[in-house]
Design a protein around this motif. Structure first.
Motif, PDB file in Angstrom:
ATOM      1  N   LEU A  65      19.257  56.545  13.878  1.00 39.77           N
ATOM      2  CA  LEU A  65      18.545  55.926  12.765  1.00 39.77           C
ATOM      3  C   LEU A  65      17.713  56.990  12.050  1.00 39.77           C
ATOM      4  O   LEU A  65      17.227  57.925  12.686  1.00 39.77           O
ATOM      5  CB  LEU A  65      17.618  54.812  13.261  1.00 39.77           C
ATOM      6  N   PRO A  66      17.537  56.866  10.743  1.00 38.16           N
ATOM      7  CA  PRO A  66      16.686  57.827  10.022  1.00 38.16           C
ATOM      8  C   PRO A  66      15.282  57.855  10.625  1.00 38.16           C
ATOM      9  O   PRO A  66      14.705  56.814  10.946  1.00 38.16           O
ATOM     10  CB  PRO A  66      16.656  57.277   8.596  1.00 38.16           C
ATOM     11  N   GLY A  67      14.764  59.051  10.807  1.00 43.42           N
ATOM     12  CA  GLY A  67      13.410  59.196  11.347  1.00 43.42           C
ATOM     13  C   GLY A  67      13.332  59.064  12.856  1.00 43.42           C
ATOM     14  O   GLY A  67      12.247  58.974  13.418  1.00 43.42           O
ATOM     15  N   ARG A  68      14.463  59.043  13.520  1.00 43.62           N
ATOM     16  CA  ARG A  68      14.463  58.876  14.978  1.00 43.62           C
ATOM     17  C   ARG A  68      15.576  59.732  15.571  1.00 43.62           C
ATOM     18  O   ARG A  68      16.606  59.942  14.961  1.00 43.62           O
ATOM     19  CB  ARG A  68      14.712  57.404  15.302  1.00 43.62           C
ATOM     20  N   GLU A  69      15.360  60.191  16.782  1.00 45.72           N
ATOM     21  CA  GLU A  69      16.381  61.000  17.450  1.00 45.72           C
ATOM     22  C   GLU A  69      17.550  60.130  17.882  1.00 45.72           C
ATOM     23  O   GLU A  69      17.415  58.931  18.080  1.00 45.72           O
ATOM     24  CB  GLU A  69      15.771  61.701  18.659  1.00 45.72           C
ATOM     25  N   LYS A  70      18.679  60.771  18.058  1.00 40.92           N
ATOM     26  CA  LYS A  70      19.900  60.092  18.483  1.00 40.92           C
ATOM     27  C   LYS A  70      19.700  59.453  19.856  1.00 40.92           C
ATOM     28  O   LYS A  70      19.123  60.068  20.744  1.00 40.92           O
ATOM     29  CB  LYS A  70      21.009  61.129  18.559  1.00 40.92           C
ATOM     30  N   SER A  86      14.312  50.697  16.435  1.00 39.10           N
ATOM     31  CA  SER A  86      13.792  50.610  15.074  1.00 39.10           C
ATOM     32  C   SER A  86      13.184  51.948  14.701  1.00 39.10           C
ATOM     33  O   SER A  86      12.809  52.741  15.564  1.00 39.10           O
ATOM     34  CB  SER A  86      12.762  49.492  14.957  1.00 39.10           C
ATOM     35  N   SER A  87      13.117  52.187  13.406  1.00 38.28           N
ATOM     36  CA  SER A  87      12.489  53.412  12.921  1.00 38.28           C
ATOM     37  C   SER A  87      11.888  53.133  11.554  1.00 38.28           C
ATOM     38  O   SER A  87      12.207  52.142  10.899  1.00 38.28           O
ATOM     39  CB  SER A  87      13.484  54.566  12.858  1.00 38.28           C
ATOM     40  N   GLU A  88      11.040  54.039  11.159  1.00 38.71           N
ATOM     41  CA  GLU A  88      10.350  53.915   9.871  1.00 38.71           C
ATOM     42  C   GLU A  88      10.231  55.307   9.267  1.00 38.71           C
ATOM     43  O   GLU A  88       9.879  56.249   9.956  1.00 38.71           O
ATOM     44  CB  GLU A  88       8.966  53.318  10.125  1.00 38.71           C
ATOM     45  N   THR A  89      10.574  55.418   8.004  1.00 42.46           N
ATOM     46  CA  THR A  89      10.461  56.701   7.324  1.00 42.46           C
ATOM     47  C   THR A  89       9.740  56.518   5.999  1.00 42.46           C
ATOM     48  O   THR A  89       9.743  55.433   5.425  1.00 42.46           O
ATOM     49  CB  THR A  89      11.847  57.329   7.044  1.00 42.46           C
ATOM     50  N   SER A  90       9.123  57.579   5.546  1.00 44.01           N
ATOM     51  CA  SER A  90       8.464  57.543   4.236  1.00 44.01           C
ATOM     52  C   SER A  90       9.524  57.524   3.148  1.00 44.01           C
ATOM     53  O   SER A  90      10.519  58.238   3.220  1.00 44.01           O
ATOM     54  CB  SER A  90       7.579  58.772   4.043  1.00 44.01           C
ATOM     55  N   ASP A  91       9.281  56.702   2.148  1.00 46.27           N
ATOM     56  CA  ASP A  91      10.202  56.621   1.013  1.00 46.27           C
ATOM     57  C   ASP A  91       9.368  56.801  -0.248  1.00 46.27           C
ATOM     58  O   ASP A  91       8.786  55.859  -0.760  1.00 46.27           O
ATOM     59  CB  ASP A  91      10.921  55.276   1.000  1.00 46.27           C
ATOM     60  N   ARG A  92       9.309  58.013  -0.730  1.00 44.36           N
ATOM     61  CA  ARG A  92       8.491  58.312  -1.910  1.00 44.36           C
ATOM     62  C   ARG A  92       9.262  58.032  -3.203  1.00 44.36           C
ATOM     63  O   ARG A  92       8.713  58.141  -4.287  1.00 44.36           O
ATOM     64  CB  ARG A  92       8.043  59.759  -1.863  1.00 44.36           C
ATOM     65  N   THR A  93      10.505  57.657  -3.097  1.00 41.33           N
ATOM     66  CA  THR A  93      11.315  57.401  -4.285  1.00 41.33           C
ATOM     67  C   THR A  93      10.788  56.195  -5.051  1.00 41.33           C
ATOM     68  O   THR A  93      10.696  56.225  -6.279  1.00 41.33           O
ATOM     69  CB  THR A  93      12.785  57.153  -3.879  1.00 41.33           C
TER      70      THR A  93
END
Length: 119
Positions: A65-70, A86-93
């Motif tokens: 998952l984006p922001g998380r290791e495999k 679950s994972s959470e990433t910053s989305d500045r878009t």
């Protein structure tokens, strides 16, 4: 949220037990009777076949998952694997696009105002 993207994978990976156990006699339905006639316990043969099949069968689920290791999940026949990641990433878009839209709207409004004041 407005500045973060959230991802989640949740479920159960289950290969079941019946498929491997039944595989030994699936192609020869008369085999259990023939084994019994020969003095061999067909249930024990099916158990041995299922055990050998389970040993030789490997199923692996790899999740990234984006922001998380495999993460890797080993799934074996007869044993379900619970998956809850679950994972959470910053989305500045999103904020940048909103700022561009607001700025563009203001420019259009200013130009329209200038045109209306000139006429």
């Amino acid at each position: 949220s407005f500045t973060k993207a959230r991802y989640r994978l949740r479920g159960t990976a289950d290969l079941g037990a019946g498929g491997v156990a039944a595989a030994g006699f699936a192609n020869a339905p008369d085999l259990p009777a023939r084994l019994r006639d020969a003095g061999v316990d067909p249930d024990r043969v099916a158990e041995l076949l299922a055990g050998r099949a389970a040993e030789g069968f490997h199923f692996r689920i790899v999740v990234e998952l984006p922001g998380r290791e495999k993460e890797t999940f080993e799934v074996r026949p007869g044993a379900a694997a619970m998956i809850d990641l679950s994972s959470e990433t910053s989305d500045r878009t999103r904020p940048v696009l909103l700022a561009v839209a607001v700025l563009s709207g203001l420019i259009v409004l200013l130009r329209l105002r200038r045109r209306s004041s000139q006429t």
